[in-house]
Design a protein around this motif. Structure first.
Motif, short mmCIF file in Angstrom:
data_model
loop_
_atom_site.label_atom_id
_atom_site.label_comp_id
_atom_site.label_asym_id
_atom_site.label_seq_id
_atom_site.Cartn_x
_atom_site.Cartn_y
_atom_site.Cartn_z
N ASP A 63 59.06 -3.14 54.54
CA ASP A 63 59.66 -2.16 55.09
C ASP A 63 59.76 -0.77 53.77
O ASP A 63 59.71 0.34 54.15
CB ASP A 63 60.97 -2.30 55.34
N LEU A 64 59.53 -1.15 52.43
CA LEU A 64 60.04 -0.24 51.59
C LEU A 64 59.04 -0.50 50.28
O LEU A 64 59.07 -1.98 49.78
CB LEU A 64 61.39 -0.16 50.94
N VAL A 65 58.49 0.38 49.88
CA VAL A 65 57.57 0.06 48.51
C VAL A 65 57.98 1.42 47.41
O VAL A 65 58.16 2.48 47.80
CB VAL A 65 56.10 0.36 48.78
N LEU A 66 58.44 0.91 46.17
CA LEU A 66 58.54 1.90 45.11
C LEU A 66 57.43 1.71 44.12
O LEU A 66 57.04 0.59 43.73
CB LEU A 66 59.71 1.14 44.46
N ASP A 67 56.91 2.87 44.02
CA ASP A 67 55.63 2.80 43.01
C ASP A 67 55.94 4.07 42.06
O ASP A 67 55.95 5.09 42.58
CB ASP A 67 54.51 3.37 44.30
N PRO A 68 55.58 3.64 40.74
CA PRO A 68 55.78 4.59 39.58
C PRO A 68 54.19 4.73 38.99
O PRO A 68 54.15 5.31 38.13
CB PRO A 68 56.52 3.88 38.51
N VAL A 69 53.15 4.14 39.77
CA VAL A 69 51.78 4.00 39.28
C VAL A 69 50.98 5.22 39.71
O VAL A 69 50.27 5.96 38.95
CB VAL A 69 51.05 2.54 39.51
#
Length: 324
Positions: free
Chosen positions: A207-213
């Motif tokens: 449901d949720l993706v957190l992406d710093p890349v």
């Protein structure tokens, strides 16, 4: 006073100890006698690539803890001697200048060493999950960089919020153990995370993706979003071209993409940052979140801290110790 600066871009050895005049606060500012300084990936990008560097020489460092040295005109609610944490520019120094809006009194029970881990990491993780990501109980989350500072906090916050499943992605299997101790149910490696997510969710996605890349990693993250899923971008560590998302990516399954930068929020809406920080710091003072300091270096050894973080083997939070 001592400070760490670089006069050219390059490897960690461009960081040099210099002698500088201690700053004095102007209106709306305070100076802080630094105790500890947080080391962040943004510091490495500044040194190596000129990320957010206006001119040289440049003094890196975004977060500091210490005691207020002096208070400028018009500052309310802060006083000399008070223990604080602050989001700043140029934190690698014995005395640091800060805008009062980004200076936060330490919560009760939080010491100066822990305080240096708070200003960027904890508000960022809170905003990614709640203010921007709008996580609901029972939903699933995938966090890139699960063993880093933000990832360590995000796993714990997601678990505390009642997430149905918390998945992490790390750069090597050696980091998986750290993430599994801080809220994650399963941890995948970067090369195959999209396939692993589909397997773990029976093809549904998260449901949720957190992406710093950014870059290809962000694209693959979009591909594992469930229907009505959200992706929040908070960096571009890959150095690839900034992401672009269009109707074809989002419309068919009701997906959405958001973004967050604590530094940008500090500039555009400092009062919102203060409210966010207060909410986030409560999760530390009440024991919901802990961010382990896994390595600490004297200020003069800032280059060694950069080498450790740049080698992609570190976990948790790295600090520079300024005061004896």
């Amino acid at each position: 006073m001592r400070a760490v600066e670089f006069q050219e871009y390059g490897a960690p050895e461009v960081l040099k100890i210099v002698q500088a005049e201690a700053p004095e606060p102007g209106p709306g500012q305070v100076t802080i006698e630094a105790a500890y300084v947080g080391v962040n990936f943004a510091d490495l990008k500044a040194r190596a690539e000129g990320y957010r560097v206006g001119s040289l020489p440049f003094r890196p460092g975004l977060e500091v803890s210490g005691r207020i040295r002096a208070v400028g005109q018009g500052v309310e609610g802060l006083s000399a001697g008070q223990e604080v944490a602050a989001l700043v520019g140029g934190a690698y120094a014995e005395v640091v200048l800060a805008e009062s809006a980004t200076v936060f009194p330490l919560p009760e029970g939080v010491d100066l060493r822990t305080g240096a881990t708070l200003p960027t990491v904890v508000p960022t993780a809170h905003a990614l999950l709640h203010e921007v990501g709008r996580l609901r109980a029972g939903e699933s989350v995938l966090v890139q960089g699960a063993a880093g500072g933000i990832g360590t906090v995000a796993g714990q916050l997601a678990r505390a919020a009642g997430a149905g499943a918390v998945y992490g992605v790390v750069s090597s299997t050696a980091k998986a153990g750290h993430a599994l101790k801080h809220g994650y149910d399963e941890v995948f490696t970067a090369g195959s995370f999209d396939e692993d997510v589909r397997r773990a969710t029976g093809g549904r996605g998260v449901d949720l993706v957190l992406d710093p890349v950014g870059g290809d990693t962000l694209r693959r993250g979009l591909g594992v979003l469930a229907t009505f899923g959200r992706l929040v971008s908070f960096g571009n560590a890959s150095g690839e071209e900034p992401w672009q998302v269009g109707q074809r990516d989002l419309y068919a399954r009701g997906r959405s993409v958001g973004g967050f930068s604590v530094l940008a929020l500090a500039q555009s809406a400092p009062e919102e940052l203060r409210a966010l920080a207060e909410r986030a710091f409560r999760k530390v003072s009440d024991g919901t979140v802990s961010l382990p300091v896994t390595a600490e270096f004297p200020l003069a050894d800032a280059a060694e801290a950069h080498r450790l973080m740049g080698g992609r083997t570190s976990t948790g939070k790295l600090l520079l110790r300024v005061a004896d």
